[in-house]
Write an enzyme that holds these catalytic residues in place. Sequence first.
Site, PDB file in Angstrom:
ATOM      1  N   CYS A  88      23.154 -17.476  -4.460  1.00 21.26           N
ATOM      2  CA  CYS A  88      23.064 -16.144  -3.951  1.00 21.26           C
ATOM      3  C   CYS A  88      21.883 -15.386  -4.803  1.00 21.26           C
ATOM      4  CB  CYS A  88      25.028 -15.843  -4.043  1.00 21.26           C
ATOM      5  SG  CYS A  88      24.674 -14.559  -2.742  1.00 21.26           S
ATOM      6  N   HIS A 196      27.460 -20.956  -2.159  1.00 19.71           N
ATOM      7  CA  HIS A 196      28.124 -20.971  -4.037  1.00 19.71           C
ATOM      8  C   HIS A 196      28.724 -22.471  -4.179  1.00 19.71           C
ATOM      9  CE1 HIS A 196      28.073 -16.407  -4.188  1.00 19.71           C
ATOM     10  NE2 HIS A 196      27.799 -16.749  -3.367  1.00 19.71           N
ATOM     11  N   GLU A 198      30.554 -23.332  -7.274  1.00 17.84           N
ATOM     12  CA  GLU A 198      31.232 -22.675  -8.119  1.00 17.84           C
ATOM     13  C   GLU A 198      32.508 -22.314  -6.729  1.00 17.84           C
ATOM     14  OE1 GLU A 198      29.509 -18.440  -7.230  1.00 17.84           O
ATOM     15  OE2 GLU A 198      28.971 -21.094  -6.719  1.00 17.84           O
TER      16      GLU A 198
END
Length: 224
Positions: A88, A196, A198
């Site tokens: 990002c 993302h 994560e």
Amino acid sequence: MRAAVIQFPGSNCDRDMAVALCHVAGNGQVDIVWHKETSLPDGLDIVAIPGGFSFGDYLRCGAIAARSPIATAIRAFADKGGFVLGVCNGFQVLTETGLLPGVLMRNAGLKYICKPVSLTVQSTDSVFTSGYEPGQQVTFPIAHHDGNYNADADTVARLQGEGRVAFTYDDNPNGSVADIAGVFSENRRVLGMMPHPERMAEPAHGGVEGAVLFRSLLDGMATA
């Protein structure tokens, strides 16, 4: 594995990234490194630049962060063959440092987008993506206002021809050229992506497809 997560004023995914790396690091270590540091910890395997709004996204997203003191050390680390992951805002920083080609612009719809999106894995020729199957569909969240990846036609053709497009959007949410959601550096040791992983790395997130990326990274380092 020893990792460093870079923290800027306005970072808000630094802890998420550190937790995801810790889950696969085992007995390894994850350090949070403040942007005013001029050097990275010794013995690093990977530097991760997390999402957020570094310096409030003033000027261009990632532009000020790319000129922070730590940026020089990150470039040197990458130039020596170190692994770098930018997610990002981290992707925006990597393009602003010149470690990745292209630029991230305002979403085509001019609105912030926050939702899960379907992606296709375009290349598995990297330690970041070797755990996936070519053409596999995965779902990661996005959360950005400036995720519209742009590059000139020659650059896009080169990225596609060299297998350096890591992920593409199945239903392009932001207008990115050629549906590009993530790209590799020439040596495939630097990955920048807007979605993302994560945030899709443990069952409580609703899926673990992002954890594959982090495990692939660890496995790739172990066999390098």
